[in-house]
Scaffold this active site. Structure first.
Site, mmCIF file in Angstrom:
data_model
loop_
_atom_site.group_PDB
_atom_site.id
_atom_site.type_symbol
_atom_site.label_atom_id
_atom_site.label_comp_id
_atom_site.label_asym_id
_atom_site.label_seq_id
_atom_site.Cartn_x
_atom_site.Cartn_y
_atom_site.Cartn_z
ATOM 1 N N GLU A 156 0.871 -1.186 0.000
ATOM 2 C CA GLU A 156 0.000 0.000 0.000
ATOM 3 C C GLU A 156 0.901 1.227 0.000
ATOM 4 O O GLU A 156 1.827 1.323 0.807
ATOM 5 C CB GLU A 156 -0.926 0.039 1.231
ATOM 6 C CG GLU A 156 -1.821 1.281 1.169
ATOM 7 C CD GLU A 156 -2.783 1.440 2.352
ATOM 8 O OE1 GLU A 156 -2.634 0.735 3.355
ATOM 9 O OE2 GLU A 156 -3.664 2.321 2.236
ATOM 10 N N GLU B 192 4.322 5.111 4.002
ATOM 11 C CA GLU B 192 3.663 6.395 4.294
ATOM 12 C C GLU B 192 4.741 7.460 4.468
ATOM 13 O O GLU B 192 5.670 7.288 5.246
ATOM 14 C CB GLU B 192 2.794 6.278 5.546
ATOM 15 C CG GLU B 192 2.289 7.581 6.116
ATOM 16 C CD GLU B 192 1.551 8.480 5.125
ATOM 17 O OE1 GLU B 192 0.658 8.014 4.412
ATOM 18 O OE2 GLU B 192 1.914 9.677 5.049
ATOM 19 N N ASP C 63 -2.963 12.209 -2.862
ATOM 20 C CA ASP C 63 -3.117 13.666 -2.945
ATOM 21 C C ASP C 63 -3.097 14.085 -4.416
ATOM 22 O O ASP C 63 -2.226 13.649 -5.166
ATOM 23 C CB ASP C 63 -1.958 14.348 -2.203
ATOM 24 C CG ASP C 63 -1.940 13.953 -0.731
ATOM 25 O OD1 ASP C 63 -2.991 14.072 -0.077
ATOM 26 O OD2 ASP C 63 -0.883 13.519 -0.241
ATOM 27 N N LYS D 197 -1.548 22.003 -8.481
ATOM 28 C CA LYS D 197 -0.736 23.128 -8.949
ATOM 29 C C LYS D 197 0.410 22.629 -9.815
ATOM 30 O O LYS D 197 1.057 21.627 -9.469
ATOM 31 C CB LYS D 197 -0.181 23.902 -7.752
ATOM 32 C CG LYS D 197 -1.254 24.668 -7.005
ATOM 33 C CD LYS D 197 -0.658 25.521 -5.925
ATOM 34 C CE LYS D 197 -1.780 26.218 -5.173
ATOM 35 N NZ LYS D 197 -1.407 26.608 -3.840
ATOM 36 N N ASP E 75 -11.368 10.188 -4.760
ATOM 37 C CA ASP E 75 -12.603 10.974 -4.705
ATOM 38 C C ASP E 75 -12.532 12.129 -5.701
ATOM 39 O O ASP E 75 -13.420 12.958 -5.741
ATOM 40 C CB ASP E 75 -12.821 11.526 -3.291
ATOM 41 C CG ASP E 75 -11.605 12.265 -2.755
ATOM 42 O OD1 ASP E 75 -10.484 12.024 -3.251
ATOM 43 O OD2 ASP E 75 -11.761 13.088 -1.842
HETATM 44 C C1 LIG Z 1 -5.235 11.924 1.138
HETATM 45 S S1 LIG Z 1 -4.273 10.894 2.139
HETATM 46 C C2 LIG Z 1 -5.095 9.297 2.026
HETATM 47 C C3 LIG Z 1 -4.663 8.345 3.100
HETATM 48 C C4 LIG Z 1 -5.277 6.934 3.044
HETATM 49 N N1 LIG Z 1 -4.844 6.219 1.860
HETATM 50 C C5 LIG Z 1 -6.782 6.976 3.113
HETATM 51 O O1 LIG Z 1 -7.421 6.697 2.101
HETATM 52 O O2 LIG Z 1 -7.316 7.306 4.178
HETATM 53 C C6 LIG Z 1 -2.801 10.608 1.157
HETATM 54 C C7 LIG Z 1 -1.686 9.998 1.980
HETATM 55 O O3 LIG Z 1 -0.624 9.641 1.121
HETATM 56 C C8 LIG Z 1 0.617 10.047 1.711
HETATM 57 N N2 LIG Z 1 1.576 10.230 0.598
HETATM 58 C C9 LIG Z 1 1.537 11.198 -0.356
HETATM 59 N N3 LIG Z 1 2.537 11.017 -1.236
HETATM 60 C C10 LIG Z 1 3.218 9.907 -0.818
HETATM 61 C C11 LIG Z 1 4.358 9.228 -1.307
HETATM 62 N N4 LIG Z 1 4.991 9.650 -2.404
HETATM 63 N N5 LIG Z 1 4.785 8.134 -0.646
HETATM 64 C C12 LIG Z 1 4.152 7.715 0.475
HETATM 65 N N6 LIG Z 1 3.060 8.333 0.994
HETATM 66 C C13 LIG Z 1 2.600 9.405 0.348
HETATM 67 C C14 LIG Z 1 0.267 11.314 2.460
HETATM 68 O O4 LIG Z 1 1.205 11.602 3.479
HETATM 69 C C15 LIG Z 1 -1.114 10.951 3.021
HETATM 70 O O5 LIG Z 1 -1.025 10.288 4.251
#
Ligand SMILES: C[S@@+](CC[C@H](N)C(=O)[O-])C[C@H]1O[C@@H](n2cnc3c(N)ncnc32)[C@H](O)[C@@H]1O
Length: 202
Positions: free
Chosen positions: A33, A58, A108, A112, A144
C-alpha cells in the site's frame, strides 16, 4: 517500522529486502500500500488476511509511526510500515514481478503545476507499478477526485494495465472491500468514489 534517513533521501538499498525472512511463507502473497495515512485499510487488511503480508509506505512520519505502533499493539506480524516516499522506495524494496497487489487509495491530487512532480500516478510510476506486479496482479486504485481518476485510467491503461471492467471503465465497490480511513467517511456521507481494478496481463 522502518524509517528512511530523511524524507528527501530515503533508504538507499542495493538489494530488495528478503521478505521471506521477514514474513515466512506469507511472502508468497505479498502486497503493497502506498500512502496508508492513518492506516484504516492497512490495519483492517492485517486483521482480515492473516494468510497475506502487507508492506505499507507512508511519507508522513507521525502517521507511519502511529500505524506501526497500532500494528504492534494488535500483534499484526503480517504488516510492516515503512516511512518514506513510495515513488523512491517501491522499486528498491521489491523485485520486479513480486507483488500480488498494490493499493493506492485517495492519493493527494497536487493540482498546482509546480507540485505536479509530487503526484503519485504519473507515467513513470504507472510503468513502475505494472513492473512490480506479478502477472495477473491487481492494482486497486481509489480516489474521490474525478479528474484524477479519468487521467489515471488513461495513463495506466497506456502503460499496459488491463482493466477488469473494460477500457476506461470504473469499478463498483466490491462487497468485501476494506475501506481506508478516508473512505469510511465517504461511505457514511455517500460522496462518490472512483475505483479502478487493473491487472498486469498474465
Ligand atoms: C489523502 S491521504 C489518504 C490516506 C489513506 N490512503 C486513506 O485513504 O485514508 C494521502 C496519503 O498519502 C501520503 N503520501 C503522499 N505522497 C506519498 C508518497 N509519495 N509516498 C508515500 N506516501 C505518500 C500522504 O502523506 C497521506 O497520508
Amino acid at each position: 517500522m522502518i524509517f528512511s534517513d530523511d524524507d528527501d533521501a530515503p533508504l538507499a538499498l542495493d538489494l530488495a529486502p528478503d521478505w521471506t525472512a521477514r514474513f515466512g511463507p506469507l511472502a508468497g502473497r505479498l502486497e503493497l500500500e502506498i500512502g496508508c495515512g492513518h492506516g484504516g485499510f492497512a490495519l483492517a487488511f492485517a486483521r482480515a488476511h492473516a494468510d497475506r503480508a502487507l508492506v505499507a509506505i507512508e511519507q508522513r512520519r507521525a502517521f507511519a509511526r502511529d500505524v506501526a505502533a497500532k500494528a504492534e499493539r494488535r500483534g499484526h506480524g503480517n504488516l510492516v510500515v515503512i516511512q518514506g516516499d513510495g515513488r523512491i522506495l517501491a522499486p528498491r524494496l521489491f523485485r520486479a514481478g513480486s507483488l500480488a497487489a498494490i493499493h493506492v487509495h485517495f492519493p493527494d491530487p497536487w493540482w498546482k503545476r509546480r507540485h505536479g512532480r509530487r503526484r503519485l500516478v504519473d507515467d513513470r510510476m504507472s510503468s513502475l507499478l505494472l513492473g512490480l506486479l506479478a502477472p495477473g496482479g491487481l492494482l486497486d486504485f481509489r480516489t474521490d477526485v474525478e479528474r484524477y481518476a479519468r487521467e489515471a485510467v488513461v495513463r495506466l491503461e497506456a502503460a499496459g494495465f488491463a482493466n477488469e471492467c473494460g477500457p476506461g471503465a470504473f469499478a463498483e465497490r466490491p462487497p468485501d472491500e476494506l475501506p481506508s480511513t478516508r473512505e469510511k467517511r465517504y461511505l457514511e456521507t455517500g460522496q462518490p468514489v472512483w475505483r479502478l481494478r487493473l491487472r498486469r496481463p498474465a
